[in-house]
Design an enzyme around this catalytic site. Structure first.
Site, PDB file in Angstrom:
ATOM      1  CG  ASN A  96      -1.759   1.250   1.357  1.00 34.31           C
ATOM      2  OD1 ASN A  96      -1.971   2.028   0.487  1.00 34.31           O
ATOM      3  ND2 ASN A  96      -2.798   0.896   2.137  1.00 34.31           N
ATOM      4  NE  ARG A 138      -6.053   1.606  -0.062  1.00 36.43           N
ATOM      5  CZ  ARG A 138      -6.219   2.614   0.443  1.00 36.43           C
ATOM      6  NH1 ARG A 138      -5.247   3.307   1.073  1.00 36.43           N
ATOM      7  NH2 ARG A 138      -7.343   3.549   0.459  1.00 36.43           N
ATOM      8  CG  HIS A 163     -12.987   3.614   2.783  1.00 31.35           C
ATOM      9  ND1 HIS A 163     -13.763   4.910   3.472  1.00 31.35           N
ATOM     10  CD2 HIS A 163     -11.774   3.998   3.051  1.00 31.35           C
ATOM     11  CE1 HIS A 163     -12.861   5.580   3.878  1.00 31.35           C
ATOM     12  NE2 HIS A 163     -11.465   5.340   3.735  1.00 31.35           N
ATOM     13  NE  ARG A 216     -10.252  12.723   3.227  1.00 29.45           N
ATOM     14  CZ  ARG A 216     -10.189  11.516   3.089  1.00 29.45           C
ATOM     15  NH1 ARG A 216     -11.164  10.650   2.798  1.00 29.45           N
ATOM     16  NH2 ARG A 216      -9.046  10.619   3.363  1.00 29.45           N
ATOM     17  CG  ASP A 266      -7.311   9.980  18.281  1.00 31.25           C
ATOM     18  OD1 ASP A 266      -8.372   9.442  18.733  1.00 31.25           O
ATOM     19  OD2 ASP A 266      -6.207   9.436  17.919  1.00 31.25           O
ATOM     20  NE  ARG A 319      -7.217   6.768  20.078  1.00 30.51           N
ATOM     21  CZ  ARG A 319      -6.370   6.116  19.272  1.00 30.51           C
ATOM     22  NH1 ARG A 319      -5.959   5.131  19.675  1.00 30.51           N
ATOM     23  NH2 ARG A 319      -5.914   6.600  18.129  1.00 30.51           N
ATOM     24  N   GLY A 375     -11.274   2.253  12.688  1.00 31.19           N
ATOM     25  CA  GLY A 375     -10.627   2.955  14.109  1.00 31.19           C
ATOM     26  C   GLY A 375     -11.691   3.248  14.967  1.00 31.19           C
ATOM     27  N   GLY A 425     -15.192   3.014  14.371  1.00 29.88           N
ATOM     28  CA  GLY A 425     -16.344   1.983  14.244  1.00 29.88           C
ATOM     29  C   GLY A 425     -16.111   0.777  15.194  1.00 29.88           C
ATOM     30  CD  GLU A 437      -9.064  -0.741   3.998  1.00 26.87           C
ATOM     31  OE1 GLU A 437      -8.619  -0.457   5.031  1.00 26.87           O
ATOM     32  OE2 GLU A 437      -9.316  -0.056   3.047  1.00 26.87           O
TER      33      GLU A 437
END
Ligand code: AMP
Length: 410
Positions: A14, A97, A186, A247, A288, A290, A336, A338, A390
């Site tokens: 990738n 990829r 994705h 985004r 992030d 978290r 991450g 989800g 992936e």
């Protein structure tokens, strides 16, 4: 005459503009043999992190790595130390990829000159990704010119979308001239997760309708009917759709004219703003989840509003895809956010009981590695957490294609 047994290892690459991620897998049992990442390629402070999962050996290398060629050679040297060198006859193929395959590439594809030319032709609609992906392929070709190289496209899974979902409502001639349409991204993750969700339910992919929510730093939703994608939230580029880490996702296109005409911003500045300075980061200064949850726990209102906007958009897409599918068997959370952020899963589905969508708080709070259900036992719609993979999907598709070709040729 019997053909020689098929070599069973696949190297997955990738390539980003300044990074190279790699994994070596043994496809006899889909195990990972080694993984690694080379970052900041072309800078003085490049870093290679390598892990051999057979021996447990890890290695970190700091110092300049000039280009992708040097990066792959450095990774190759680490693999040699593990007895997994890339010159091994065990290596069956290299799977790459590739982010944008346009409408042309609907499946994993064996790379030849015509394929490289087509990937290159798509650069104007994927300027950030396809050049780096091409570099990765050419580097791997130079290293092992004898090996099949397979391109696995992020867009391929979405090529089954009907025209009604993949066209923008703009002048058809202009759209076609400039290849402006909704491609989606994705796809490798959506394909893997929708299949794994069917498996979790003990059904064939053709029997189930799934809404897949890939919530990472980039985020996208898809509606999958009987194993085929019928709609997805990203469009011409990965900017459309959900609120993401940096985004914006959906906005009125007139915002762009306004920022240019009234705000005096250049197109490049607006591009950077919407891709890198928006989403959760633009709303609260953190991308992030978290950190955002931590701030919310401390009563931070800015972080709370960013979270609420993120959830509002997510909920709208769940509702939209419920309507597109008509019947939903499962909603699957992945990537991450989800996979890890239980408050996001709970908030996204709260108030949707009338649609049969219920999250069991206790199951939702349990952390786990594999695919799992977080809905109550007799819920009308299953809610699942399904870790995406992936690299495994790229390796599986690559190995299947190489196996098919070797059977055809033997
Ligand atoms: P990905 O792009 O799939 O690697 O996802 C990266 C994002 O996942 C990070 O930016 C975080 O927002 C989120 N993430 C990762 N781990 C956690 C966690 N334990 N709890 C909440 N969010 C997480």
């Amino acid at each position: 005459m019997r053909s020689a047994p098929l070599a069973s290892r696949v190297l997955v690459l990738n390539s980003g503009s300044s990074s190279l991620k790699y994994q070596l897998l043994d496809m006899r049992d889909s195990t990972r043999l080694a993984t690694g990442l080379v970052e900041r390629i072309g800078e003085q402070t490049s870093r290679l992190k390598h892990t051999c999962l057979v021996s447990g050996r890890t290695h970190e290398l700091n110092g300049p790595i000039a280009d992708h060629d040097a990066a792959l050679k450095a990774a190759g040297e680490e693999l040699v130390k593990d007895g997994l060198g890339l010159d091994s006859p065990e290596l069956a193929a290299i799977g790459h990829r590739v982010v944008h395959g346009g409408m042309f590439f609907t499946e994993p594809t064996l790379v030849d000159d015509a394929v490289l030319t087509e990937i290159e032709r798509l650069i104007p609609i994927a300027p950030l990704h396809n050049p780096a992906n091409l570099t990765g392929i050419r580097t791997a070709q130079a290293l092992r010119p004898d090996l099949p190289q397979v391109a696995v496209f992020d867009t391929a899974f979405h090529t089954t979308m009907p025209e009604s979902a993949s066209r923008y409502a703009i002048d058809v001639k202009i759209a076609d001239r400039h290849r402006v349409r909704r491609y989606g991204f994705h796809g490798t993750s959506h394909a893997y997760v929708s299949r794994a969700t069917a498996q979790l339910l003990g059904k064939a992919p053709s029997e189930v309708n799934v809404i897949v929510l890939h919530l990472g730093n980039g985020a996208s939703a898809s509606a999958v009917r009987g194993g085929r994608c019928v709609d997805t939230s990203m469009g011409l580029t990965p900017l459309e759709g959900l609120v993401m880490g940096t985004r914006s996702g959906d906005l009125d296109p007139a915002v762009i004219f306004h920022l240019q005409r009234v705000g005096g911003m250049s197109m490049d500045e607006i591009d950077t703003l919407l891709n890198k300075g928006s989403g959760l980061f633009g709303l609260c200064g953190d991308n992030d989840m978290r950190e955002i949850r931590r701030r919310i726990d401390e009563g931070d209102e800015e972080a709370q509003l960013a979270f609420d906007i993120y959830i509002h958009r997510l909920k709208k897409y769940i509702g939209a895809y419920y309507a597109v599918l008509g019947r939903v068997d499962a909603v699957a959370f992945t990537a991450g956010v989800g996979e890890n952020a239980s408050p996001v899963r709970e908030a996204a589905l709260s108030g949707l009981e009338e649609l049969g969508l219920v999250v069991d708080s206790e199951l939702n709070a349990v952390r786990g590695d594999g695919p799992r259900l977080i809905s109550p036992e007799h819920a009308r719609v299953a809610v699942a957490v399904v870790p995406t993979d992936e690299e495994l999907e790229i390796a599986t598709q690559t190995y299947a294609l190489v196996g098919k070709n070797s059977r055809v040729n033997s």
